[in-house]
Design a protein around this motif. Structure first.
Motif, PDB file in Angstrom:
ATOM      1  N   UNK A  46       0.804  -1.228   0.000  1.00 52.79           N
ATOM      2  CA  UNK A  46       0.000   0.000   0.000  1.00 52.79           C
ATOM      3  C   UNK A  46       0.837   1.278   0.000  1.00 52.79           C
ATOM      4  N   UNK A  47       2.010   1.212   0.578  1.00 53.16           N
ATOM      5  CA  UNK A  47       2.845   2.410   0.667  1.00 53.16           C
ATOM      6  C   UNK A  47       3.460   2.799  -0.670  1.00 53.16           C
ATOM      7  N   UNK A  48       3.681   1.817  -1.552  1.00 57.08           N
ATOM      8  CA  UNK A  48       4.369   2.131  -2.812  1.00 57.08           C
ATOM      9  C   UNK A  48       3.553   1.820  -4.061  1.00 57.08           C
ATOM     10  N   UNK A  49       2.557   0.969  -3.973  1.00 54.43           N
ATOM     11  CA  UNK A  49       1.832   0.554  -5.177  1.00 54.43           C
ATOM     12  C   UNK A  49       0.571   1.367  -5.461  1.00 54.43           C
ATOM     13  N   UNK A  50      -0.009   1.961  -4.450  1.00 53.57           N
ATOM     14  CA  UNK A  50      -1.209   2.776  -4.676  1.00 53.57           C
ATOM     15  C   UNK A  50      -0.759   4.177  -5.071  1.00 53.57           C
ATOM     16  N   UNK A  51      -1.179   4.651  -6.244  1.00 50.49           N
ATOM     17  CA  UNK A  51      -0.764   5.986  -6.684  1.00 50.49           C
ATOM     18  C   UNK A  51      -1.136   7.066  -5.666  1.00 50.49           C
ATOM     19  N   UNK A  52      -0.302   8.069  -5.527  1.00 48.18           N
ATOM     20  CA  UNK A  52      -0.507   9.118  -4.524  1.00 48.18           C
ATOM     21  C   UNK A  52      -1.769   9.947  -4.767  1.00 48.18           C
ATOM     22  N   UNK A  53      -2.267   9.977  -5.995  1.00 45.90           N
ATOM     23  CA  UNK A  53      -3.486  10.740  -6.271  1.00 45.90           C
ATOM     24  C   UNK A  53      -4.748  10.052  -5.753  1.00 45.90           C
ATOM     25  N   UNK A  54      -4.629   8.815  -5.292  1.00 42.79           N
ATOM     26  CA  UNK A  54      -5.777   8.123  -4.709  1.00 42.79           C
ATOM     27  C   UNK A  54      -5.854   8.539  -3.256  1.00 42.79           C
TER      28      UNK A  54
END
Length: 101
Positions: free
Chosen positions: A6-14
């Motif tokens: 979750x810390x690296x795979x979910x794009x920051x715009x989510x």
């Protein structure tokens, strides 16, 4: 199981649950486009579906996401949160395109 960090795979715009639901539905549909599951006697359906649809009644485009996820039999006697009993759809890796904004 499609593992992710979750810390690296979910794009920051989510940054909302709604965006997360759309991202998740799109990701699972992309990696399991033809996977079907039995939902009733003689009835199968895709395990995950996600797409945009134009709704003329209110002149808006809506993303409709649908999941059919297997629940472990252990859930009936367990006391954990409901989502902890969900079984994997596949072992397909999360595509790199889903990890970027």
């Amino acid at each position: 199981m499609t593992a992710f960090n979750p810390a690296t795979d979910i794009p920051s715009q989510i940054d909302t649950l709604e965006k997360l639901a759309a991202w998740l539905g799109s990701a699972l549909f992309t990696i399991n486009p033809t996977l079907t599951v039995v939902e009733g006697a003689g009835y199968t359906e895709r395990a995950c579906q996600a797409n945009n649809f134009w709704v003329s009644a209110d002149a808006k485009t809506r993303m409709i996401v649908r999941f059919s996820l297997e629940v472990s039999p252990d859930q009936a006697s367990g006391s954990n949160k409901n989502w902890t009993y969900i079984q994997p759809l596949s072992n397909t890796a999360l595509p790199a395109s889903f990890k970027a904004n």
